[in-house]
Design an enzyme around this catalytic site. Sequence first.
Site, PDB file in Angstrom:
ATOM      1  CE  LYS A  35       3.105   3.232   1.487  1.00  0.00           C
ATOM      2  NZ  LYS A  35       2.831   2.019   2.262  1.00  0.00           N
ATOM      3  CE1 TYR A 244      21.580   6.407 -27.488  1.00  0.00           C
ATOM      4  CE2 TYR A 244      19.565   6.694 -26.208  1.00  0.00           C
ATOM      5  CZ  TYR A 244      20.813   7.156 -26.620  1.00  0.00           C
ATOM      6  OH  TYR A 244      21.273   8.358 -26.169  1.00  0.00           O
TER       7      TYR A 244
HETATM    8  C1  LIG Z   1       1.608   1.457   1.996  1.00  0.00           C
HETATM    9  C2  LIG Z   1       0.852   1.036   3.180  1.00  0.00           C
HETATM   10  C3  LIG Z   1      -0.535   1.211   3.246  1.00  0.00           C
HETATM   11  C4  LIG Z   1      -1.357   1.606   2.047  1.00  0.00           C
HETATM   12  O1  LIG Z   1      -1.449   0.499   1.190  1.00  0.00           O
HETATM   13  P1  LIG Z   1      -2.261   0.513  -0.168  1.00  0.00           P
HETATM   14  O2  LIG Z   1      -2.130  -0.867  -0.681  1.00  0.00           O
HETATM   15  O3  LIG Z   1      -1.574   1.513  -1.050  1.00  0.00           O
HETATM   16  O4  LIG Z   1      -3.657   0.912   0.139  1.00  0.00           O
HETATM   17  C5  LIG Z   1      -1.169   0.955   4.452  1.00  0.00           C
HETATM   18  N1  LIG Z   1      -0.473   0.507   5.532  1.00  0.00           N
HETATM   19  C6  LIG Z   1       0.858   0.292   5.493  1.00  0.00           C
HETATM   20  C7  LIG Z   1       1.559  -0.220   6.696  1.00  0.00           C
HETATM   21  C8  LIG Z   1       1.560   0.527   4.323  1.00  0.00           C
HETATM   22  O5  LIG Z   1       2.879   0.288   4.276  1.00  0.00           O
END
Ligand SMILES: *Cc1c(COP(=O)(O)O)cnc(C)c1O
Length: 349
Positions: A35, A244
Amino acid sequence: MAVASLTLDLTALAANWRALDRLSATGVQTAGVVKADGYGLGVQAVVRCLARAGARRFFVAAAEEGQLARQALGAGPQINVLSGHMAGDAALIRDCDLTPMLNSVDQITRHLETLPGHAFGVQLDTGMNRLGMEPAEWEAAAPFVLEAGPELLMSHLACADDPLHPMNAAQLANFHAMTDGTNVPRSLSATGGILLGPAYHFDLTRPGIGLYGGQPFGAAQPVVALSLPVIQTRRVAAGETVGYSATWTAPQPSLIATVQGGYADGIIRSLSGRATLWAGDVPCPVVGRVSMDMITVDVTHLPHVPDALDLIGAHQTLDHLAEVAGTIGYEILTRLAARLDRRFIESPE
Ligand SMILES: *Cc1c(COP(=O)(O)O)cnc(C)c1O
């Protein structure tokens, strides 16, 4: 080179997937969570690499992300959508052969009505209270949902990065109570859950951050390196200020390097006055504010100023940098800007 370069080590990415895969028993499938554009690295390169390493299933947050992953993967590997089946997504889900993880009775109804016979999974809430069906809801819906043939039942752990947290065992017990006897493949664990041991693995694991070299997977190989080119250097006199809001005053005559890379690249502003860049093995403190495109660094002590300074590399891991910034590796990765020059390296095997 006018933009910072982000080096992505695909050999390390593949090695991390294999290492996480080896942590579960032979019958357990290891997916890849990709994702947010493959945690900021670039989803298409990531899924191709993981598919070559052996991954046959991927998880994305939204159907639109699934479309990109499908383009890179071609037909075959399964792509699961964590947000489920949202209104208006039917065509995308069908055309890209995505498998939505349905989160509610509304989504289940929508899916079975618009795409009867199309693969789906179900997400259950075992205590995190973010996504998925609640125990009572599931108990009522399970008979007809199971009849429709879900291909995966999953839930997500809220505290898996802390092995001693009592939530882990509580969620595990809830997951058993909600899914035992269903005879449907099950998945509970992301990276943290894999490390909790086989009781948490079920039929499929879903690592994300560990693939990309982040905590809690301590044995991960680093995947990401970030190097910022020096645009110019200048001498400042004792008492002059830099950047800044003039937050840094030179205590002595100093040599300041201005490097390309700022908060618009994902180098978050809270690193102002706190981060360290590295000239090879020599640390160089950031002085003054991180600005949109640039950072100023004290290089007075260097005998020779190199063409670029490292922000993420051998001396400062992703998680070290995240700690200095007051955040987590996930946030650093997913903020890395599109304009960074992504260089994928792959060592011959
Ligand atoms: C993001 C996510 C993962 C992966 O999690 P990590 O901690 O990055 O390994 C797995 N399952 C779900 C439902 C997630 O939202």
